[in-house]
Design an enzyme around this catalytic site. Structure first.
Site, PDB file in Angstrom:
ATOM      1  N   ARG A  77       0.816  -1.223   0.000  1.00 31.01           N
ATOM      2  CA  ARG A  77       0.000   0.000   0.000  1.00 31.01           C
ATOM      3  C   ARG A  77       0.847   1.270   0.000  1.00 31.01           C
ATOM      4  O   ARG A  77       0.502   2.271   0.615  1.00 31.01           O
ATOM      5  CB  ARG A  77      -0.973   0.016   1.204  1.00 31.01           C
ATOM      6  CG  ARG A  77      -1.918  -1.155   1.269  1.00 31.01           C
ATOM      7  CD  ARG A  77      -2.888  -1.196   0.094  1.00 31.01           C
ATOM      8  NE  ARG A  77      -3.718  -2.374   0.145  1.00 31.01           N
ATOM      9  CZ  ARG A  77      -3.460  -3.506  -0.519  1.00 31.01           C
ATOM     10  NH1 ARG A  77      -2.406  -3.593  -1.308  1.00 31.01           N
ATOM     11  NH2 ARG A  77      -4.253  -4.547  -0.401  1.00 31.01           N
ATOM     12  N   SER A 116     -10.929   0.046   3.751  1.00 33.01           N
ATOM     13  CA  SER A 116     -10.096  -0.544   4.802  1.00 33.01           C
ATOM     14  C   SER A 116      -9.320   0.545   5.530  1.00 33.01           C
ATOM     15  O   SER A 116      -8.599   1.327   4.917  1.00 33.01           O
ATOM     16  CB  SER A 116      -9.120  -1.555   4.198  1.00 33.01           C
ATOM     17  OG  SER A 116      -9.804  -2.650   3.669  1.00 33.01           O
ATOM     18  N   GLU A 124      -4.144   2.725   6.785  1.00 30.63           N
ATOM     19  CA  GLU A 124      -4.155   2.538   5.337  1.00 30.63           C
ATOM     20  C   GLU A 124      -4.839   3.724   4.665  1.00 30.63           C
ATOM     21  O   GLU A 124      -4.449   4.168   3.602  1.00 30.63           O
ATOM     22  CB  GLU A 124      -4.877   1.237   4.973  1.00 30.63           C
ATOM     23  CG  GLU A 124      -4.914   0.960   3.480  1.00 30.63           C
ATOM     24  CD  GLU A 124      -5.384  -0.435   3.131  1.00 30.63           C
ATOM     25  OE1 GLU A 124      -6.013  -0.588   2.071  1.00 30.63           O
ATOM     26  OE2 GLU A 124      -5.144  -1.372   3.910  1.00 30.63           O
TER      27      GLU A 124
END
Length: 301
Positions: free
Chosen positions: A175, A224, A294
């Protein structure tokens, strides 16, 4: 407003430049402050001219669907660039490649690939957002991520220069990419593989069904919230720390999937981020694991 108020000379620009532009309506959480400036370029040449004139004098942030972002209540300094329909085109190549504008939605990429018999990008059906965001954040879902399929991307640097960066230059990790500061992704090329449209459709349907069953899709959320720590699942750690349904102000941890935060009662961004920090504290206390955000958190508190 005089020309001096504007960040650049607007003569010849064809896009829309808006001062003090509310961003809450443009992000999934439906919360947060304003952008000092919002620029919606008419096309690539328009974006390049704008950034060339700006020449790095103000911070620049690209905004896609706003699906993975908390815009803080104090707003975003500098210029937010929003790429619309002119940047959403997708073309398929004979060698099972896809050339996608940064404004194209993940589900459109996956569907276009399916219709062309290109497999390997079905996972994009499960990522809410646009290609620009995927490339910047190494977006992924259901066992695959952008770094598995990206060939290269075209970006406009903060001085207006257009460059092509091979995937390896982004130095992808989980990520995260090392995209240059202030650069705006405008196009990406993905490498697929031959596949049968019916089989690709079945995989996409399975991903859609899994998301429907497990995620709070029809809510004001940001996707998320925390990265999965190595060998662990963030939602299990959040659940084990007793945070399912936890509330702070108008924000709540989802009962359906504990790695999702929700705006349930006109939450401020401070409510949402504060709840996330409280979840991190409880998880650290319960399991010793330090959860990493995230979701991007941008702007002034």
């Amino acid at each position: 407003m005089t020309a001096l108020d504007e960040p650049v000379d607007t003569a010849g620009l064809r896009g829309k430049l808006t001062p003090a532009a509310p961003l809450a309506k443009l992000v999934w959480f439906k919360a947060g402050g304003k952008a000092d400036w919002l620029f919606e370029p008419a096309d690539l040449d328009d974006l390049r001219l704008f950034l060339e004139r700006l020449d790095g004098r103000l911070p620049v942030m690209a905004l896609g669907l706003g699906s993975n972002m908390i815009v803080r209540d104090g707003g975003v300094p500098g210029v937010v660039i929003r790429l619309g329909k002119p940047f959403a085109k997708i073309e398929t190549g004979a060698d099972h490649t896809l050339t996608c504008g940064a404004g194209a939605h993940g589900i459109l990429v996956a569907s276009t690939a399916r219709d062309a018999g290109i497999a390997g990008v079905e996972f994009m059906r499960g990522i809410p957002g646009t290609v620009g965001g995927f490339v910047r954040m190494n977006g992924g879902a259901y066992g695959r991520e952008v770094s598995d399929v990206l060939i290269d991307c075209d970006v406009v640097l903060s001085d207006g220069k257009l460059v092509t960066l091979p995937a390896k230059e982004l130095r992808y990790t989980y990520r995260h990419s090392e995209l240059p500061e202030g650069a705006v992704v405008v196009r990406a090329r993905f490498q697929g593989e031959p596949g049968e449209p019916a089989a690709i459709r079945a995989t996409m349907d399975a991903i859609g069904e899994a998301r429907e069953q497990s995620q709070p899709l029809r809510t004001k959320t940001g996707g998320s919230t925390f990265k999965n720590p190595p060998g662990k699942k963030a939602w299990e750690l959040v659940d084990a720390a007793g945070c399912r349904g936890l509330k702070m102000g108008g924000a709540q941890v989802s009962e359906k999937h504990t790695n999702f935060l929700l705006n349930v009662e006109d939450a401020t961004s401070a409510d949402i981020e504060g709840l996330g920090e409280e979840v991190r504290r409880r998880v650290r206390e319960n399991s010793g694991v330090e959860l990493e955000w995230e979701i991007q958190r941008v702007g002034r508190p």
